[in-house]
Design a protein around this motif. Structure first.
Motif, PDB file in Angstrom:
ATOM      1  N   TYR A 575       0.844  -1.181   0.000  1.00 16.43           N
ATOM      2  CA  TYR A 575       0.000   0.000   0.000  1.00 16.43           C
ATOM      3  C   TYR A 575       0.893   1.249   0.000  1.00 16.43           C
ATOM      4  N   TYR A 576       0.285   2.387  -0.351  1.00 17.41           N
ATOM      5  CA  TYR A 576       1.022   3.641  -0.476  1.00 17.41           C
ATOM      6  C   TYR A 576       0.887   4.435   0.814  1.00 17.41           C
ATOM      7  N   TYR A 577       1.940   4.440   1.605  1.00 18.38           N
ATOM      8  CA  TYR A 577       2.027   5.231   2.832  1.00 18.38           C
ATOM      9  C   TYR A 577       3.507   5.391   3.170  1.00 18.38           C
ATOM     10  N   PRO A 578       4.225   6.213   2.378  1.00 14.32           N
ATOM     11  CA  PRO A 578       5.683   6.325   2.577  1.00 14.32           C
ATOM     12  C   PRO A 578       6.008   7.063   3.868  1.00 14.32           C
ATOM     13  N   MET A 579       7.280   6.968   4.258  1.00 16.21           N
ATOM     14  CA  MET A 579       7.723   7.593   5.496  1.00 16.21           C
ATOM     15  C   MET A 579       7.570   9.105   5.442  1.00 16.21           C
ATOM     16  N   GLU A 580       7.771   9.689   4.241  1.00 13.65           N
ATOM     17  CA  GLU A 580       7.648  11.138   4.112  1.00 13.65           C
ATOM     18  C   GLU A 580       6.218  11.585   4.407  1.00 13.65           C
ATOM     19  N   MET A 581       5.248  10.803   3.894  1.00 17.39           N
ATOM     20  CA  MET A 581       3.856  11.169   4.136  1.00 17.39           C
ATOM     21  C   MET A 581       3.493  10.962   5.610  1.00 17.39           C
ATOM     22  N   GLU A 582       4.008   9.895   6.244  1.00 19.16           N
ATOM     23  CA  GLU A 582       3.766   9.685   7.666  1.00 19.16           C
ATOM     24  C   GLU A 582       4.347  10.837   8.478  1.00 19.16           C
ATOM     25  N   SER A 583       5.566  11.285   8.131  1.00 20.27           N
ATOM     26  CA  SER A 583       6.188  12.404   8.837  1.00 20.27           C
ATOM     27  C   SER A 583       5.373  13.673   8.652  1.00 20.27           C
ATOM     28  N   GLN A 584       4.885  13.891   7.409  1.00 11.51           N
ATOM     29  CA  GLN A 584       4.062  15.075   7.148  1.00 11.51           C
ATOM     30  C   GLN A 584       2.772  15.029   7.960  1.00 11.51           C
ATOM     31  N   LEU A 585       2.124  13.836   8.000  1.00 12.94           N
ATOM     32  CA  LEU A 585       0.882  13.685   8.762  1.00 12.94           C
ATOM     33  C   LEU A 585       1.105  13.952  10.243  1.00 12.94           C
ATOM     34  N   MET A 586       2.186  13.424  10.794  1.00  8.99           N
ATOM     35  CA  MET A 586       2.452  13.589  12.226  1.00  8.99           C
ATOM     36  C   MET A 586       2.803  15.038  12.552  1.00  8.99           C
ATOM     37  N   ASN A 587       3.531  15.709  11.666  1.00 13.13           N
ATOM     38  CA  ASN A 587       3.889  17.121  11.908  1.00 13.13           C
ATOM     39  C   ASN A 587       2.643  18.006  11.914  1.00 13.13           C
ATOM     40  N   VAL A 588       1.743  17.766  10.943  1.00 14.25           N
ATOM     41  CA  VAL A 588       0.528  18.573  10.870  1.00 14.25           C
ATOM     42  C   VAL A 588      -0.358  18.304  12.094  1.00 14.25           C
ATOM     43  N   ALA A 589      -0.470  17.034  12.481  1.00 12.60           N
ATOM     44  CA  ALA A 589      -1.281  16.697  13.655  1.00 12.60           C
ATOM     45  C   ALA A 589      -0.654  17.252  14.928  1.00 12.60           C
ATOM     46  N   ARG A 590       0.687  17.267  14.993  1.00 10.12           N
ATOM     47  CA  ARG A 590       1.376  17.794  16.175  1.00 10.12           C
ATOM     48  C   ARG A 590       1.071  19.280  16.371  1.00 10.12           C
ATOM     49  N   SER A 591       0.810  19.983  15.259  1.00  4.52           N
ATOM     50  CA  SER A 591       0.483  21.410  15.351  1.00  4.52           C
ATOM     51  C   SER A 591      -1.001  21.645  15.627  1.00  4.52           C
ATOM     52  N   MET A 618      -4.226  -6.020   2.740  1.00  5.21           N
ATOM     53  CA  MET A 618      -3.346  -4.859   2.714  1.00  5.21           C
ATOM     54  C   MET A 618      -4.083  -3.604   3.180  1.00  5.21           C
ATOM     55  N   GLY A 619      -5.397  -3.530   2.879  1.00  3.25           N
ATOM     56  CA  GLY A 619      -6.174  -2.385   3.345  1.00  3.25           C
ATOM     57  C   GLY A 619      -6.225  -2.302   4.864  1.00  3.25           C
ATOM     58  N   LYS A 620      -6.424  -3.450   5.514  1.00  4.21           N
ATOM     59  CA  LYS A 620      -6.436  -3.462   6.973  1.00  4.21           C
ATOM     60  C   LYS A 620      -5.066  -3.082   7.536  1.00  4.21           C
ATOM     61  N   CYS A 621      -3.992  -3.576   6.885  1.00  2.00           N
ATOM     62  CA  CYS A 621      -2.645  -3.219   7.345  1.00  2.00           C
ATOM     63  C   CYS A 621      -2.412  -1.706   7.254  1.00  2.00           C
ATOM     64  N   LEU A 622      -2.925  -1.076   6.173  1.00  2.00           N
ATOM     65  CA  LEU A 622      -2.773   0.368   6.025  1.00  2.00           C
ATOM     66  C   LEU A 622      -3.421   1.110   7.199  1.00  2.00           C
ATOM     67  N   PHE A 623      -4.645   0.723   7.556  1.00  2.00           N
ATOM     68  CA  PHE A 623      -5.336   1.424   8.638  1.00  2.00           C
ATOM     69  C   PHE A 623      -4.681   1.149   9.986  1.00  2.00           C
ATOM     70  N   PHE A 624      -4.140  -0.054  10.171  1.00  2.00           N
ATOM     71  CA  PHE A 624      -3.401  -0.331  11.403  1.00  2.00           C
ATOM     72  C   PHE A 624      -2.131   0.531  11.467  1.00  2.00           C
ATOM     73  N   ASP A 625      -1.509   0.788  10.284  1.00  2.00           N
ATOM     74  CA  ASP A 625      -0.311   1.640  10.230  1.00  2.00           C
ATOM     75  C   ASP A 625      -0.672   3.081  10.598  1.00  2.00           C
ATOM     76  N   LEU A 626      -1.818   3.570  10.072  1.00  2.00           N
ATOM     77  CA  LEU A 626      -2.279   4.914  10.420  1.00  2.00           C
ATOM     78  C   LEU A 626      -2.593   5.015  11.914  1.00  2.00           C
ATOM     79  N   LEU A 627      -3.179   3.950  12.476  1.00  2.00           N
ATOM     80  CA  LEU A 627      -3.458   3.931  13.905  1.00  2.00           C
ATOM     81  C   LEU A 627      -2.153   3.914  14.702  1.00  2.00           C
ATOM     82  N   SER A 628      -1.141   3.207  14.204  1.00  2.00           N
ATOM     83  CA  SER A 628       0.160   3.172  14.879  1.00  2.00           C
ATOM     84  C   SER A 628       0.788   4.568  14.917  1.00  2.00           C
TER      85      SER A 628
END
Length: 797
Positions: A575-591, A618-628
């Motif tokens: 699935y598509y959820y690269p580290m850059e996008m995870e970092s961007q998501l966490m930075n925006v949420a942190r603010s 793979m879809g369930k794994c993606l949502f578990f990754d977002l929850l992580s």
């Protein structure tokens, strides 16, 4: 010539003896065979009698459970009527300022209303209301205090007055049943009573202003059990915690053994209404070990367990009597049967004897024709019997054919049948006929029929499966076989015509079936269709393809049609959820910027579920990754997870309970929004201001006995659980602990500096009486308020 005749006679005599013995042994075997079979079956009489007794006890216990549940409902209704009576609420707090005004006229009015609530429940002996602050007891017939009630009216023989108050009247109880105990009623009467207690007001654990008490007469329950046929049994009633509330016989030690016995069985009896156990040693404490039969049932209403115990000897007394009669009858049958066997053997031997004599005389004996007639009669009767048995067998098979065929088809599509070894005769026996070798399997899931029926019972599910099955058979023109797999799933094995590997009628059938179920029956269904394969051995492959296609319902949502030939092309390896996008998501949420968080989540969802293909796993794994990512972010920000997950102890369950991807992304968005709100609240100065306002409010109102977490939440217009979590997260202690600390410090200061009584000080610091203050003070300081005052006097002196 004479020598030859003597030889024939000697041979005839030997044969006569051997034939006669063969016949009599045959008849004896025929006689002993049913006797032996009857003896074998007779050994089962004991088990059958015990089973019948268990079934009878189970039925009686079920009736007892229903009766008791009905009586308990009446008790709950009476409790609600009394607890929420306006006059009672007014006596507890007439003005809403925390002080209850109680006078004689209000008591008389309320007693008059209580007399109108006198229950028709024969189990209820009496009931009354206790007021903590004034130590007053009100019943429909009297007004008194707790000491007079205990000493002169209802005296618990196993409790002192102090224990009576500490265990029954003063603590917080929610639908609490005190086990049956001996009680002196008045001056000359003794009864066994079960005490029901409900603290008042209902639901206020931190504030106990009084108690509503109902006395349940055990004799009435015992008479009810006897009226329902339970006279020989010992009946125990246990609450949800395993405590014996009452028993019809036995002592306290035996009650404890029964309670421990059921707890030990625990997991083994999980989910069973009743079960009989023999060979259970009871009464060991009295030096006697008995074999008992235990039957029990548990109420779904209140969790009570009803246990019936009857000695095995009582049940087997009838068996032993039957055994004596049976042995006598068997001996008589053997004696009479032996005589009959001898007679029948001799009778049937006579034609053979004449034949032997005729042979001995050179064939000159007169033939009467009796023996051939007997042989043909025997053959005729035997053939007639065989025809009757064959007819009965065909009738039995025709009755069970549908069940046999359904079970066969269920194992066939799952691959539990050796398809290669099946013959046409096997299929004919199962009443299965395939016109060709082309097969496909359809799976139909019933997603939602709430618009058709609001009930969700097994009867409604069976009705829906029946409707769906009839429609499917009619639309397929009887070219398919239906198999019920689960409560909400049906499989259809379709046999397609020869030469049509891609039969267009499949699509027509799917469209018509969905349209009819939607419009006529207001029911949403999902259908998965396998590819067409040739050969019976490929039916399992068709079923596996259909199951694989149905799994994509998570991606496409409910009320969809899924063809295996379409979904098998999907399924990217990741699935598509690269580290850059995870970092961007966490930075925006942190603010705390939820608007941009939602944009990123929408982009992830579109890329994986709308623009490209992804497997359900793979879809369930993606949502578990977002929850992580969310869990890591909340941990790094030191945010209380209760604020984000609303008290959910297992966050993974939030995702696992969702059926479709749309539901999962909505849950993820909701969690991230709560996180951003918590971040924004921490970043502003509102947190410290709110905490100071809370502490100031507690300082100003700690003397109010009505002060609680609920009143604070109403004052600040907040959710009680959020207020508690915020206060603990900010200060490191609970609201109740902080309130207790302030009251304790104030109490210690007044005890040292003033001459007020303990009761006066209790009211000043928010307690209705000195009892609550003494309990709190002793728990915190280890001594009573009076002892503390004396200690302070000695120090100052």
């Amino acid at each position: 010539m004479v020598g030859r005749l003597k030889g024939w006679k000697r041979l005839a005599a030997d044969r006569r003896k051997s034939v006669f013995l063969t016949l009599i042994f045959s008849y004896m075997i025929i006689l002993l065979l049913p006797v032996t079979i009857g003896g074998i079956f007779y050994t089962r009489i004991e088990a059958i009698m015990i089973e019948n007794a268990n079934n009878s006890n189970t039925a009686m216990l079920e009736q007892v459970k229903r009766t008791m549940d009905s009586r308990m409902k009446e008790i709950d209704q009476l409790t609600q009527q009394i607890a929420f009576h306006p006059k009672l609420l007014k006596m507890f707090n007439p003005r809403g300022d925390g002080y209850a005004q109680q006078n004689l006229s209000s008591f008389i009015d309320f007693m008059g209303d209580m007399s109108r609530y006198s229950s028709v429940n024969s189990f209820i002996d009496d009931f009354y209301v206790y007021f903590n602050n004034s130590d007053i007891v009100l019943s429909p017939k009297m007004k008194t205090d707790s000491y007079t009630l205990y000493e002169n009216i209802y005296h618990y023989q196993n409790l002192t007055y102090e224990q009576f108050k500490e265990q029954i009247l003063l603590p917080y109880h929610a639908r609490f049943f005190y086990p049956s105990k001996e009680m002196a009623v008045g001056l000359s009467q003794t009864k066994r009573m079960v005490t029901f207690v409900q603290s008042l007001p209902i639901g206020e654990r931190d504030r106990v202003d009084g108690a509503f008490v109902i006395l349940i007469n055990e004799n009435q329950i015992t008479e009810m059990l006897a009226s329902q046929g339970m006279r020989d049994e010992t009946v125990f009633i246990l609450d949800a915690d395993g405590t014996v509330l009452m028993r019809t016989a036995g002592d306290a030690q035996e009650s404890g053994e029964i309670s421990s016995y059921l707890k030990e069985l625990g997991d083994g009896l999980s989910g069973k209404e009743s079960l009989a156990y023999t060979g259970v040693g009871m009464g060991k404490g009295q030096g006697v070990e008995k074999d008992m039969m235990v039957t029990y049932t548990t109420s779904n209403q209140n969790g009570w367990t009803y246990v019936s115990i009857i000695p095995k000897a009582v049940v087997l007394s009838q068996v032993n009597a039957v055994k004596m009669w049976a042995i006598t009858v068997v001996l008589l049958c053997l004696a009479g049967g032996g005589a009959v066997c001898y007679y029948m053997a001799y009778r049937h031997y006579r034609p053979i004897r004449d034949l032997v004599h005729a042979v001995a005389r050179g064939g000159g004996a007169d033939s009467t024709g009796v023996f051939p007639k007997n042989e043909f009669e025997l053959i005729r009767e035997k053939v007639h019997t065989l025809f009757e048995k064959e007819k009965n067998l065909e009738t039995t098979l025709s009755r069970h054919l549908l069940v046999v065929r359904t079970e066969f088809l269920s194992r066939l599509i799952r691959g539990h049948v050796d398809a290669a070894a099946l013959t046409e005769r096997d299929l004919q026996f199962m009443n299965v006929h395939f016109e060709s070798g082309l097969f496909a399997v359809l799976l139909i899931d019933i997603d939602d029929f709430s618009q058709f029926s609001e009930q969700n019972t097994e009867r409604e599910w069976a009705l829906m499966r029946f409707i769906l099955s009839n429609l499917s058979v009619e639309l397929l023109e009887h070219k398919g076989y239906l198999i019920e797999l689960e409560r909400d799933r049906i499989a259809i094995l379709v046999n397609l015509p020869t030469g049509n590997s891609r039969d267009t009628r499949m699509g027509t059938f799917v469209d018509k079936l969905k349209d009819m179920m939607d419009k006529r029956f207001k029911t949403k269904i999902s259908i998965s269709v396998s590819d067409v394969h040739e050969g019976i051995e490929c039916i399992q492959e068709c079923y596996n393809e259909s199951v694989f296609a149905m799994a994509y319902k998570m991606i496409k949502g409910q009320n969809s049609v899924l063809y295996y030939e379409e979904v098998r092309k999907f399924g990217q390896p990741t699935y598509y959820y690269p580290m850059e996008m995870e970092s961007q998501l966490m930075n925006v949420a942190r603010s705390g910027d939820y608007a941009n968080v939602e944009i990123i989540l929408n982009r992830i969802y579109e890329v994986n579920f709308q623009s490209g293909g992804i497997t359900p796993e793979m879809g369930k794994c993606l949502f578990f990754d977002l929850l992580s990512s969310l869990l890591k972010l909340s941990g790094s920000l030191n945010i209380d997870q209760n604020l984000v997950f609303s008290g959910e102890s297992d966050p993974v369950r939030i995702i696992s309970e969702c059926a479709t991807a749309e539901q999962m992304v909505d849950r993820i968005k909701r969690l991230y929004r709560r996180l951003c709100e918590a971040v924004q609240e921490d970043r502003t100065g509102h947190g410290e201001q709110l905490y100071r306002k809370m502490t100031d409010y507690i300082q100003e109102h700690f003397h109010d006995g009505m002060l609680s977490l609920t009143t604070m939440a109403d004052h600040f217009d907040m959710n009680a659980s959020y207020l508690s979590a915020f206060f603990k997260n900010y200060s490191g202690r609970n609201v109740s602990n902080y309130l207790t600390e302030i009251r304790l410090n104030t109490c210690k200061r007044l005890l040292a500096e003033s001459t007020q009584t303990v009761s006066e000080i209790a009211r000043q610091v928010g307690y209705a009486s000195n009892i609550g203050l003494t309990r709190m003070f002793k728990k915190a300081e280890g001594i009573t308020p009076g002892q503390y005052r004396e200690a302070m006097k000695h120090e100052s002196g």
